[in-house]
Design an enzyme around this catalytic site. Structure first.
Site, PDB file in Angstrom:
ATOM      1  N   ARG A 103       0.880  -1.188   0.000  1.00 54.11           N
ATOM      2  CA  ARG A 103       0.000   0.000   0.000  1.00 54.11           C
ATOM      3  C   ARG A 103       0.900   1.215   0.000  1.00 54.11           C
ATOM      4  O   ARG A 103       1.687   1.408   0.925  1.00 54.11           O
ATOM      5  CB  ARG A 103      -0.929   0.005   1.212  1.00 54.11           C
ATOM      6  N   HIS A 130      -7.349   0.826  -6.470  1.00 51.16           N
ATOM      7  CA  HIS A 130      -7.579  -0.067  -5.313  1.00 51.16           C
ATOM      8  C   HIS A 130      -8.262  -1.338  -5.837  1.00 51.16           C
ATOM      9  O   HIS A 130      -9.422  -1.600  -5.559  1.00 51.16           O
ATOM     10  CB  HIS A 130      -8.454   0.657  -4.291  1.00 51.16           C
ATOM     11  N   GLN A 133     -10.142  -3.900  -3.523  1.00 49.09           N
ATOM     12  CA  GLN A 133     -11.436  -3.395  -3.068  1.00 49.09           C
ATOM     13  C   GLN A 133     -12.503  -3.616  -4.137  1.00 49.09           C
ATOM     14  O   GLN A 133     -13.600  -4.116  -3.850  1.00 49.09           O
ATOM     15  CB  GLN A 133     -11.314  -1.890  -2.754  1.00 49.09           C
ATOM     16  N   ASP A 223     -17.461   6.932  -1.351  1.00 49.75           N
ATOM     17  CA  ASP A 223     -16.171   6.819  -0.653  1.00 49.75           C
ATOM     18  C   ASP A 223     -15.876   8.200  -0.066  1.00 49.75           C
ATOM     19  O   ASP A 223     -16.521   9.193  -0.433  1.00 49.75           O
ATOM     20  CB  ASP A 223     -15.083   6.385  -1.656  1.00 49.75           C
ATOM     21  N   CYS A 263     -16.548   1.624   0.661  1.00 47.58           N
ATOM     22  CA  CYS A 263     -15.356   0.806   0.911  1.00 47.58           C
ATOM     23  C   CYS A 263     -14.873   0.924   2.358  1.00 47.58           C
ATOM     24  O   CYS A 263     -14.142   0.062   2.823  1.00 47.58           O
ATOM     25  CB  CYS A 263     -14.246   1.193  -0.053  1.00 47.58           C
ATOM     26  N   ARG A 291     -13.710  -8.441   1.828  1.00 46.46           N
ATOM     27  CA  ARG A 291     -12.285  -8.185   1.582  1.00 46.46           C
ATOM     28  C   ARG A 291     -11.487  -9.442   1.939  1.00 46.46           C
ATOM     29  O   ARG A 291     -10.579  -9.847   1.226  1.00 46.46           O
ATOM     30  CB  ARG A 291     -11.785  -6.990   2.413  1.00 46.46           C
TER      31      ARG A 291
HETATM   32  N1   CP Z   1     -11.278  -0.154   2.363  1.00 47.22           N
HETATM   33  C1   CP Z   1     -10.009  -0.228   2.790  1.00 47.22           C
HETATM   34  O1   CP Z   1      -9.078  -0.453   2.016  1.00 47.22           O
HETATM   35  O2   CP Z   1      -9.859  -0.078   4.132  1.00 47.22           O
HETATM   36  P1   CP Z   1      -8.466   0.129   4.894  1.00 47.22           P
HETATM   37  O3   CP Z   1      -7.917   1.473   4.432  1.00 47.22           O
HETATM   38  O4   CP Z   1      -8.816   0.145   6.343  1.00 47.22           O
HETATM   39  O5   CP Z   1      -7.532  -0.974   4.523  1.00 47.22           O
HETATM   40  N1  NVA Z   2     -10.131   6.711  -1.375  1.00 44.93           N
HETATM   41  C1  NVA Z   2      -9.745   6.279  -0.042  1.00 44.93           C
HETATM   42  C2  NVA Z   2      -9.974   4.802   0.093  1.00 44.93           C
HETATM   43  C3  NVA Z   2      -9.675   4.249   1.455  1.00 44.93           C
HETATM   44  C4  NVA Z   2      -9.806   2.757   1.506  1.00 44.93           C
HETATM   45  C5  NVA Z   2      -8.302   6.635   0.219  1.00 44.93           C
HETATM   46  O1  NVA Z   2      -7.474   6.487  -0.675  1.00 44.93           O
HETATM   47  O2  NVA Z   2      -8.005   7.091   1.336  1.00 44.93           O
END
Ligand code: CP
Ligand code: NVA
Length: 307
Positions: A103, A130, A133, A223, A263, A291
């Site tokens: 990530r 993502h 997701q 989101d 999400c 997930r």
């Molecule tokens: N939706 C999602 O990716 O959650 P986290 O940021 O908690 O991993």
């Molecule tokens: N769009 C959000 C998604 C979190 C899972 C971010 O990137 O923070």
């Protein structure tokens, strides 16, 4: 070497296979309380440059249920691209581990890891995309409606990483994707052009009007308006997104069978109301649980070659 760094790099058949194995493993786990030890002796390295609840826990639990082990590596320790070059981290982790989940901010870092890694690299979120997701979301939609093709997702809010991956996943599965965003937060023309060049038959619509977007929606998705890394823009974003909240008034313009996805993490009172997230149309928590199930399917295929 097969990686999972964007939806677009995977064929429909590959994505369908990840989903099918995920469904099989979810069914097995709920029927018996355990899974076959498909990842016995396998180690997943997880590198996090941003916070996480779902991604970290779902990958860790998925690997554990499949009898492998996950190693959590924080950016403060690894210094991906800072303490040492991304290509060096790729080769060091490839020498000791069986898969790398990352990530990070830049999609280019994930691409570089994949280029130099000899084990599968999985994108656990970048500013651009993502994909894990999006696939858990399709699993949730398919479980609820029994099918994917022909369904319409209305995404209300920011044309962000989650929206990009979901739009591309919809194209792969013959679903319609409508996105309603304030003018300067729409999916960029280069995004829609890229998606349409990859998936020329896709039904993709970009609008500024949330009511028009939800009119024929099977799924209403939102989101956060302030993604990780955008905290300095928070005040301006909260003001620019006013009018784009998923609330009961907006749902009154949608078909009564429509379900709501997010999400998470959710910011109640901003992109979604408390009444909607807690309401009868919300599938937000089964979606979060999925997930875990999608990660199992993905890991079983990529790391253990499950057919
Ligand atoms: N939706 C999602 O990716 O959650 P986290 O940021 O908690 O991993
Ligand atoms: N769009 C959000 C998604 C979190 C899972 C971010 O990137 O923070």
């Amino acid at each position: 070497m097969t990686h999972f760094t964007t939806i677009a790099e995977s064929s429909y058949e590959q994505l369908r296979h990840y989903l099918d194995v995920a469904i099989r493993l979810k069914t097995q786990y709920s029927a018996t309380g355990h899974n076959d030890p498909l990842l016995a002796g396998h180690i997943l390295a997880m590198v996090f440059e941003k916070p996480s609840l779902r991604t970290r826990v779902s990958f860790t639990v998925a690997v554990t249920h499949l009898a492998g082990a996950a190693i959590m590596l924080r950016q403060e320790e690894v210094g991906l691209g800072v303490r040492e070059p991304v290509k060096d981290v790729a080769r060091v982790l490839s020498g000791m581990c069986d898969g790398i989940m990352v990530r990070t901010f830049e999609q280019e870092k994930v691409a570089e890891l994949a280029k130099y890694s000899t084990v599968p690299v999985i994108n656990g979120l970048t500013d651009f995309s993502h994909p894990c997701q999006a696939m858990a979301d399709l699993l949730t939609i398919e479980e609820h409606f029994g099918s994917l093709a022909g369904r319409t997702i209305a995404f209300i809010g920011d044309g962000n990483n989650v929206a990009r991956s979901l739009a591309t996943a919809c194209g792969r599965f013959n679903m319609r994707f409508v996105i309603a965003s304030p003018p300067t937060y729409q999916l960029a023309p280069e995004d829609t052009d890229r998606i349409m060049s990859q998936l020329p038959d896709m039904d993709l619509e970009v609008t500024n009007d949330p009511i028009e977007a939800v009119h024929e929606a099977d799924v209403i998705y939102t989101d956060t308006w302030v993604s990780m890394g955008q905290e300095a823009e928070k005040a301006r974003r909260l003001s620019d997104f006013a009018g784009y909240q998923v609330n009961e008034e907006l749902l009154s313009h949608a078909p009564s069978h429509a379900v709501v996805l997010h999400c998470l993490p959710a910011y109640r009172g901003f992109e979604i109301s408390d009444a909607v997230i807690e309401g009868r149309q919300s599938l937000v928590f089964p979606q979060a649980e999925n997930r875990l199930h999608f990660q199992k399917g993905l890991l079983a295929v990529l790391l253990a070659g499950v057919k």
